[in-house]
Design a protein around this motif. Structure first.
Motif, PDB file in Angstrom:
ATOM      1  N   MET A 452       0.807  -1.221   0.000  1.00 19.81           N
ATOM      2  CA  MET A 452       0.000   0.000   0.000  1.00 19.81           C
ATOM      3  C   MET A 452       0.841   1.273   0.000  1.00 19.81           C
ATOM      4  O   MET A 452       0.319   2.385   0.008  1.00 19.81           O
ATOM      5  CB  MET A 452      -0.931   0.004   1.220  1.00 19.81           C
ATOM      6  N   GLY A 453       2.168   1.100   0.014  1.00 16.84           N
ATOM      7  CA  GLY A 453       3.050   2.262   0.005  1.00 16.84           C
ATOM      8  C   GLY A 453       3.110   2.998   1.328  1.00 16.84           C
ATOM      9  O   GLY A 453       3.331   4.210   1.368  1.00 16.84           O
ATOM     10  N   ILE A 454       2.936   2.258   2.426  1.00 13.12           N
ATOM     11  CA  ILE A 454       2.967   2.848   3.766  1.00 13.12           C
ATOM     12  C   ILE A 454       4.244   2.417   4.478  1.00 13.12           C
ATOM     13  O   ILE A 454       4.547   1.216   4.553  1.00 13.12           O
ATOM     14  CB  ILE A 454       1.750   2.398   4.592  1.00 13.12           C
ATOM     15  N   SER A 455       5.002   3.354   4.996  1.00  7.71           N
ATOM     16  CA  SER A 455       6.186   3.027   5.780  1.00  7.71           C
ATOM     17  C   SER A 455       5.801   2.951   7.255  1.00  7.71           C
ATOM     18  O   SER A 455       5.699   3.979   7.939  1.00  7.71           O
ATOM     19  CB  SER A 455       7.286   4.075   5.589  1.00  7.71           C
ATOM     20  N   ILE A 456       5.573   1.736   7.733  1.00  9.19           N
ATOM     21  CA  ILE A 456       5.175   1.618   9.143  1.00  9.19           C
ATOM     22  C   ILE A 456       6.341   1.943  10.065  1.00  9.19           C
ATOM     23  O   ILE A 456       6.130   2.347  11.214  1.00  9.19           O
ATOM     24  CB  ILE A 456       4.568   0.230   9.470  1.00  9.19           C
ATOM     25  N   ASP A 457       7.575   1.798   9.576  1.00  6.90           N
ATOM     26  CA  ASP A 457       8.722   2.202  10.391  1.00  6.90           C
ATOM     27  C   ASP A 457       8.669   3.699  10.677  1.00  6.90           C
ATOM     28  O   ASP A 457       8.954   4.144  11.791  1.00  6.90           O
ATOM     29  CB  ASP A 457      10.035   1.851   9.686  1.00  6.90           C
ATOM     30  N   ASN A 458       8.307   4.482   9.663  1.00 13.70           N
ATOM     31  CA  ASN A 458       8.197   5.929   9.865  1.00 13.70           C
ATOM     32  C   ASN A 458       7.060   6.264  10.831  1.00 13.70           C
ATOM     33  O   ASN A 458       7.189   7.154  11.672  1.00 13.70           O
ATOM     34  CB  ASN A 458       7.956   6.641   8.535  1.00 13.70           C
ATOM     35  N   TYR A 459       5.934   5.556  10.699  1.00 12.93           N
ATOM     36  CA  TYR A 459       4.819   5.791  11.623  1.00 12.93           C
ATOM     37  C   TYR A 459       5.230   5.466  13.052  1.00 12.93           C
ATOM     38  O   TYR A 459       4.895   6.191  13.991  1.00 12.93           O
ATOM     39  CB  TYR A 459       3.601   4.966  11.219  1.00 12.93           C
ATOM     40  N   ALA A 460       5.939   4.342  13.222  1.00  8.95           N
ATOM     41  CA  ALA A 460       6.362   3.958  14.569  1.00  8.95           C
ATOM     42  C   ALA A 460       7.346   4.973  15.138  1.00  8.95           C
ATOM     43  O   ALA A 460       7.226   5.393  16.292  1.00  8.95           O
ATOM     44  CB  ALA A 460       6.994   2.570  14.539  1.00  8.95           C
ATOM     45  N   LYS A 461       8.279   5.393  14.310  1.00  7.04           N
ATOM     46  CA  LYS A 461       9.349   6.268  14.801  1.00  7.04           C
ATOM     47  C   LYS A 461       8.869   7.686  15.057  1.00  7.04           C
ATOM     48  O   LYS A 461       9.171   8.284  16.108  1.00  7.04           O
ATOM     49  CB  LYS A 461      10.493   6.287  13.796  1.00  7.04           C
ATOM     50  N   ARG A 462       8.097   8.253  14.121  1.00  6.62           N
ATOM     51  CA  ARG A 462       7.749   9.678  14.217  1.00  6.62           C
ATOM     52  C   ARG A 462       6.244   9.950  14.219  1.00  6.62           C
ATOM     53  O   ARG A 462       5.817  11.052  14.521  1.00  6.62           O
ATOM     54  CB  ARG A 462       8.380  10.451  13.051  1.00  6.62           C
ATOM     55  N   GLY A 463       5.439   8.973  13.815  1.00  7.73           N
ATOM     56  CA  GLY A 463       4.007   9.191  13.727  1.00  7.73           C
ATOM     57  C   GLY A 463       3.609   9.873  12.436  1.00  7.73           C
ATOM     58  O   GLY A 463       4.456  10.214  11.594  1.00  7.73           O
ATOM     59  N   SER A 464       2.335  10.094  12.260  1.00 12.64           N
ATOM     60  CA  SER A 464       1.821  10.761  11.067  1.00 12.64           C
ATOM     61  C   SER A 464       2.354  12.183  10.981  1.00 12.64           C
ATOM     62  O   SER A 464       2.316  12.940  11.953  1.00 12.64           O
ATOM     63  CB  SER A 464       0.288  10.797  11.120  1.00 12.64           C
ATOM     64  N   GLY A 465       2.836  12.530   9.815  1.00 14.39           N
ATOM     65  CA  GLY A 465       3.347  13.885   9.620  1.00 14.39           C
ATOM     66  C   GLY A 465       2.272  14.936   9.774  1.00 14.39           C
ATOM     67  O   GLY A 465       2.551  16.088  10.140  1.00 14.39           O
ATOM     68  N   GLU A 466       1.014  14.570   9.524  1.00 15.92           N
ATOM     69  CA  GLU A 466      -0.092  15.529   9.620  1.00 15.92           C
ATOM     70  C   GLU A 466      -0.546  15.781  11.056  1.00 15.92           C
ATOM     71  O   GLU A 466      -1.237  16.763  11.330  1.00 15.92           O
ATOM     72  CB  GLU A 466      -1.282  15.022   8.803  1.00 15.92           C
ATOM     73  N   LYS A 467      -0.189  14.862  11.959  1.00 10.55           N
ATOM     74  CA  LYS A 467      -0.634  14.971  13.364  1.00 10.55           C
ATOM     75  C   LYS A 467      -2.132  15.294  13.469  1.00 10.55           C
ATOM     76  O   LYS A 467      -2.536  16.309  14.060  1.00 10.55           O
ATOM     77  CB  LYS A 467       0.186  16.019  14.115  1.00 10.55           C
ATOM     78  N   PRO A 468      -2.996  14.449  12.914  1.00  9.74           N
ATOM     79  CA  PRO A 468      -4.428  14.770  12.891  1.00  9.74           C
ATOM     80  C   PRO A 468      -5.044  14.923  14.270  1.00  9.74           C
ATOM     81  O   PRO A 468      -6.059  15.621  14.427  1.00  9.74           O
ATOM     82  CB  PRO A 468      -5.035  13.587  12.130  1.00  9.74           C
ATOM     83  N   TRP A 469      -4.463  14.280  15.273  1.00  9.40           N
ATOM     84  CA  TRP A 469      -5.020  14.353  16.627  1.00  9.40           C
ATOM     85  C   TRP A 469      -4.992  15.787  17.188  1.00  9.40           C
ATOM     86  O   TRP A 469      -5.654  16.070  18.183  1.00  9.40           O
ATOM     87  CB  TRP A 469      -4.258  13.419  17.566  1.00  9.40           C
ATOM     88  N   LYS A 470      -4.244  16.675  16.547  1.00  9.43           N
ATOM     89  CA  LYS A 470      -4.196  18.063  16.998  1.00  9.43           C
ATOM     90  C   LYS A 470      -5.572  18.732  16.889  1.00  9.43           C
ATOM     91  O   LYS A 470      -5.820  19.764  17.515  1.00  9.43           O
ATOM     92  CB  LYS A 470      -3.183  18.854  16.181  1.00  9.43           C
ATOM     93  N   ARG A 471      -6.465  18.131  16.083  1.00  9.24           N
ATOM     94  CA  ARG A 471      -7.813  18.700  15.949  1.00  9.24           C
ATOM     95  C   ARG A 471      -8.688  18.366  17.158  1.00  9.24           C
ATOM     96  O   ARG A 471      -9.797  18.887  17.297  1.00  9.24           O
ATOM     97  CB  ARG A 471      -8.471  18.162  14.674  1.00  9.24           C
ATOM     98  N   ILE A 472      -8.203  17.458  17.992  1.00  9.52           N
ATOM     99  CA  ILE A 472      -8.940  17.068  19.190  1.00  9.52           C
ATOM    100  C   ILE A 472      -8.305  17.783  20.392  1.00  9.52           C
ATOM    101  O   ILE A 472      -7.101  17.719  20.594  1.00  9.52           O
ATOM    102  CB  ILE A 472      -8.868  15.537  19.412  1.00  9.52           C
ATOM    103  N   ARG A 473      -9.136  18.440  21.177  1.00  6.48           N
ATOM    104  CA  ARG A 473      -8.626  19.157  22.350  1.00  6.48           C
ATOM    105  C   ARG A 473      -9.022  18.407  23.615  1.00  6.48           C
ATOM    106  O   ARG A 473     -10.208  18.190  23.875  1.00  6.48           O
ATOM    107  CB  ARG A 473      -9.187  20.574  22.376  1.00  6.48           C
TER     108      ARG A 473
END
Length: 475
Positions: A452-473
């Motif tokens: 699927m073209g997903i680097s799970i190593d990058n997700y594990a190491k740094r997380g999503s670059g978009e940081k979507p959880w920032k929309r939740i307070r």
């Protein structure tokens, strides 16, 4: 047989049926206070029959009904890896078209959940959960329900603040469903407080359950008296992020002592801060027959201060002297490895600290797992350590601590790190793997992530670059 007490029994006919699903073992599910509160809270409504499920069966505990027979399915999401079991149940039983809602502390980042459900409840159940259920029963759609506090609705309301009761005077069932088969045995569970006043930089609980609130001494006393005398519980568990900070602790302990004069029961307490151990609580714990205390030093002194846990090794050792004085014979220690900036020398100092405690004459148990950065904490942008380095560190711990050590391992932490700071693509990946393979093994996840073209190593190491959880307070 589950040997349960205070199970709710109702006639099924003409009831709106809610399945409350805990995606782990029964032993763990029955020991969760939130699960108990929601179960009894929903069953206060005569129109509703809420029944319980665990990962061990597709049939309810109450009536043996199949999960697909229910009108609404609620998943309790307590631990990131529970998402695999939630996905497995949804796929295997084809629950996609069933109304579903996911709630619990791991909803701090709801974006990996978007492929599993339309509704995610972010916050504490006593706030607006019953309003959501009433809305669903009355036929309200997503647009109408979007006005409810704490309700994340995919494609409708994806930016919000968590919901919680401002005062902790909420519903606390006295006659709670319970079983000796639970982790805590046949126990009355009481949340003394929610939130935490300490400043640990890594702790999600501080954010998710903020602000700090206390339950009144009167409510706790009434619950204990009625629960123990009429309910016949064998134990009372006082639940809090930091019990030592409860403002009426001495008075609460006196009530425990008074009750123990008329009825024998065990007192269970959570992990205690080494720099805030209360002698009186040690006395009452030992009087009740408990001989084990849990403390979380987390790491060596240098790193402990760096992550906001500000007490020295000497303070911890002095606390252990106090434990010994009061008759505690076993100490359980929680430790993290792989913290930012940690060296092998730091880990060796942590090992030495454990051995120093053991040499004081204690039986020592150590729970050691890798540091996993969590959203909504001050360490959310830190990196998850390289797997090879983590393996070397775990090898050292196993060699030095031997039978004292218990760990979930590197694989578990790696998967947890992927989900914790994941986004919609991680949810899509998990759902795809479960659909294709049934069981989401790491090998299958890696194979499909590459496809699927997903680097799970990058997700594990740094997380999503978009940081979507920032929309939740959360604050």
């Amino acid at each position: 047989m589950l040997d349960e007490k205070f199970i709710v029994k109702k006639k099924v006919r003409n009831k709106y049926r809610i399945a409350l699903v805990y995606p782990s073992t029964y032993r763990v599910a029955i020991s969760n206070l939130g699960f108990r509160i929601i179960y009894h809270l929903l069953n206060l409504d005569d129109r509703i029959y809420c029944e319980r499920f665990t990962a061990e069966s597709d049939r309810s505990i109450e009536t043996g009904s199949h999960l697909r027979e229910f009108d609404l399915i609620m998943f309790s999401y307590q631990y990131e890896l529970d998402l695999f079991e939630i996905a497995r149940q949804i796929v295997r039983l084809n629950l996609f078209n069933k109304p579903k809602i996911i709630g619990g502390p791991c909803t701090y980042n709801p974006y990996p959940l978007k492929h599993f459900t339309n509704y995610v409840y972010i916050g504490e159940a006593e706030s607006t959960l019953t309003e959501f259920v009433k809305g669903i029963i009355d036929g309200m759609g997503p647009e109408d329900l979007a006005s409810l506090d704490g309700l994340f609705i995919s494609g409708v309301s994806e930016e919000m603040r968590k919901t919680y009761p401002r005062k902790l005077n909420t519903f606390l069932p006295v006659f709670q469903v319970s079983s000796r088969r639970g982790v805590l045995g046949d126990s009355l569970l009481l949340d003394v407080s929610r939130g935490c006043k300490w400043g640990c930089l890594f702790c999600l609980g501080k954010s998710f359950y903020a602000p700090y609130r206390e339950r009144s001494l009167d409510q706790l006393a009434d619950a204990m008296r009625e629960g123990l005398i009429k309910g016949g519980y064998e134990s009372v568990a006082l639940i809090a992020s930091d019990l030592s900070r409860y403002s009426m602790l001495d008075e609460l302990l006196e009530i425990v002592r008074e009750l123990r004069r008329g009825r024998s029961f065990r007192l269970i307490v959570p992990s205690l801060r080494a720099d805030a151990i209360n002698e009186k609580i040690l006395e009452v714990i030992v009087e009740s027959g408990e001989k084990t205390i849990t403390i979380a030093p987390e790491s060596c002194e240098r790193l402990r201060y760096r992550i906001g846990k500000n007490f020295s090794d000497e303070t911890l050792l002095q606390a252990c002297v106090l434990l010994k004085k009061h008759g505690i014979s076993c100490v359980k220690l929680y430790i993290m490895f792989g913290l930012p900036g940690e060296t092998m020398n730091d880990l060796e100092k942590t090992v030495k600290l454990v051995k120093d405690i053991k040499n004081m004459g204690f039986k020592v148990k150590v729970s050691a797992n890798p540091f996993v950065p969590k959203p909504h904490t001050l360490m959310e942008s830190e990196e998850f350590e390289d797997l090879e380095i983590l393996r070397r560190k775990l090898k050292l711990l196993k060699k030095e601590l031997g039978g004292m050590l218990n760990t979930d391992g590197i694989r578990q932490a790696y998967l947890q790190a992927i989900i914790a700071r994941g986004d919609e693509r991680i949810g899509e990946l998990i759902l795809h793997v479960v659909r294709k393979y049934g069981e989401p093994t790491l090998a299958a996840i890696k194979r499909e992530a590459e496809r699927m073209g997903i680097s799970i190593d990058n997700y594990a190491k740094r997380g999503s670059g978009e940081k979507p959880w920032k929309r939740i307070r959360l604050a």
